[in-house]
Design an enzyme around this catalytic site. Structure first.
Site, mmCIF file in Angstrom:
data_model
loop_
_atom_site.group_PDB
_atom_site.id
_atom_site.type_symbol
_atom_site.label_atom_id
_atom_site.label_comp_id
_atom_site.label_asym_id
_atom_site.label_seq_id
_atom_site.Cartn_x
_atom_site.Cartn_y
_atom_site.Cartn_z
ATOM 1 N N TYR A 143 0.826 -1.206 0.000
ATOM 2 C CA TYR A 143 0.000 0.000 0.000
ATOM 3 C C TYR A 143 0.864 1.262 0.000
ATOM 4 O O TYR A 143 0.664 2.157 -0.826
ATOM 5 C CB TYR A 143 -0.912 -0.005 1.226
ATOM 6 N N GLU A 145 4.118 1.782 -0.808
ATOM 7 C CA GLU A 145 4.871 1.956 -2.054
ATOM 8 C C GLU A 145 3.935 2.037 -3.254
ATOM 9 O O GLU A 145 4.244 2.696 -4.248
ATOM 10 C CB GLU A 145 5.868 0.817 -2.239
ATOM 11 N N VAL A 185 -8.740 1.874 13.479
ATOM 12 C CA VAL A 185 -8.806 2.023 14.927
ATOM 13 C C VAL A 185 -10.149 2.582 15.395
ATOM 14 O O VAL A 185 -10.705 2.132 16.407
ATOM 15 C CB VAL A 185 -7.606 2.861 15.427
ATOM 16 N N ASP A 269 4.058 -0.400 12.048
ATOM 17 C CA ASP A 269 2.983 0.522 12.397
ATOM 18 C C ASP A 269 3.607 1.861 12.796
ATOM 19 O O ASP A 269 4.439 1.913 13.704
ATOM 20 C CB ASP A 269 2.167 -0.044 13.555
ATOM 21 N N PRO A 270 3.233 2.969 12.141
ATOM 22 C CA PRO A 270 3.864 4.258 12.448
ATOM 23 C C PRO A 270 3.595 4.695 13.887
ATOM 24 O O PRO A 270 2.495 4.503 14.415
ATOM 25 C CB PRO A 270 3.202 5.218 11.456
#
Length: 314
Positions: A143, A145, A185, A269-270
């Protein structure tokens, strides 16, 4: 205007359909229903200005349109990791096919890109000039890239063929018509709380996100398309919240007695995500109007009704 919306039966696409139809424009909604739902646009079926086509953007299509709003691509980790090769094909081939159509018919083209192109950012908050910190071989790369190459294609078509492009980088968005099982989330927390389950936070909950209500997002999208700005332009709410703060907001609105439990953080996960929206303010005269508390109340009622309807049909 004759508008083509790819992914038009999805979460964002269907809200865009509503806005354009309410404005009296013609809309062609294109969707393969991987994450989109016909029910999201069912109220427009049969309207003289509306056309619904089942089609996968990885295959070319010939249409006569004035504007192309290219939103087609699964956007939640559960869905885009389900078939990562298909996700990458959708971002590359889908964008290639739609840009080719835009070139042939002289249509203005808007790409729904993403804040995920910034990866796990080393600069906070993220301006459009930041080039990102992305793992090219990770589980989210299909996703992240994919959207990066989609942006590349847009600017190459602009340089080579004078295609009129608009690129918007969408930050976390929420609201009615999110799927209850999409793994995002906001929907996760709301659905768990409404079902009386413990709310699951991944990691220690200190990671941050910025949540934009869908109506604000669509307004920014329309302003960008109608502007003379090429972008990329960040569209999102700069209000920053930790994941634990969000969990507590949802819990306190639905059932203050629910527990919040933690599980290990997914790979790549950022840890931080917040948009700088100076360009949107300056060039589009846009900024979000709906506070997270207000948007959550609307979204909770939507999911409450959806779960009630599901229970009644069981």
């Amino acid at each position: 205007m004759r508008n083509l919306i790819t992914g038009g039966a999805g979460f964002l696409g269907s809200h865009l359909v509503d806005r354009l139809m309410q404005a009296g424009e013609e809309v062609i909604c294109l969707d393969n229903y991987f994450t989109g739902r016909k029910a999201n646009v069912s109220n427009w079926i049969g309207h003289s200005n509306f056309e619904l086509i089942r089609h996968d953007v990885t295959e070319p299509i010939k249409l006569e349109v004035d504007r192309i709003w290219h939103l087609a691509c699964p956007a939640s980790p559960i869905h885009y990791q389900f078939n990562p090769i298909k996700t990458a094909k959708t971002s590359f081939l889908g964008t290639y096919n739609m840009l080719g159509l835009a070139r042939r018919v002289g249509a203005r083209f808007l790409l729904a890109s993403t804040s995920e192109i910034y990866g796990d950012p080393e600069i906070h908050p993220q301006p459009e000039s930041y080039r990102g910190c992305v793992n090219t071989i990770g589980i989210r790369s299909c996703y992240d890239e994919g959207k990066r190459i989609a942006e590349t294609l847009c600017f190459d078509y602009q340089r080579m063929h004078d295609t009129e492009i608009r690129v918007m980088r969408i930050f976390n968005t929420y609201g009615p018509r999110m799927l209850p099982d999409d793994g995002r989330v906001v929907s996760n927390f709301i659905v768990q709380a409404l079902r009386g389950e413990s709310i699951t936070v991944y990691g220690d909950g200190s990671q941050t996100r910025s949540f934009c209500y869908v109506d604000d997002l669509i307004e920014g999208m329309i302003r960008l398309m109608n502007s003379n700005e090429t972008g990329p332009i960040n569209i999102g709410n700069p209000g920053e919240f930790t994941i634990r703060q969000l969990a507590e907001l949802v819990r306190d609105r639905i059932n203050p007695d629910l527990k919040i439990i933690t599980k290990s953080l997914p790979k790549d996960d950022p840890l931080q995500r917040q948009p700088l929206i100076n360009l949107a303010k300056q060039h589009l005269h846009w900024e979000p109007k709906i506070a997270l508390s207000q948007g959550l109340d609307i979204t909770i009622e939507y999911f409450r009704e959806q779960l009630r309807h599901t229970s009644a049909n069981d």
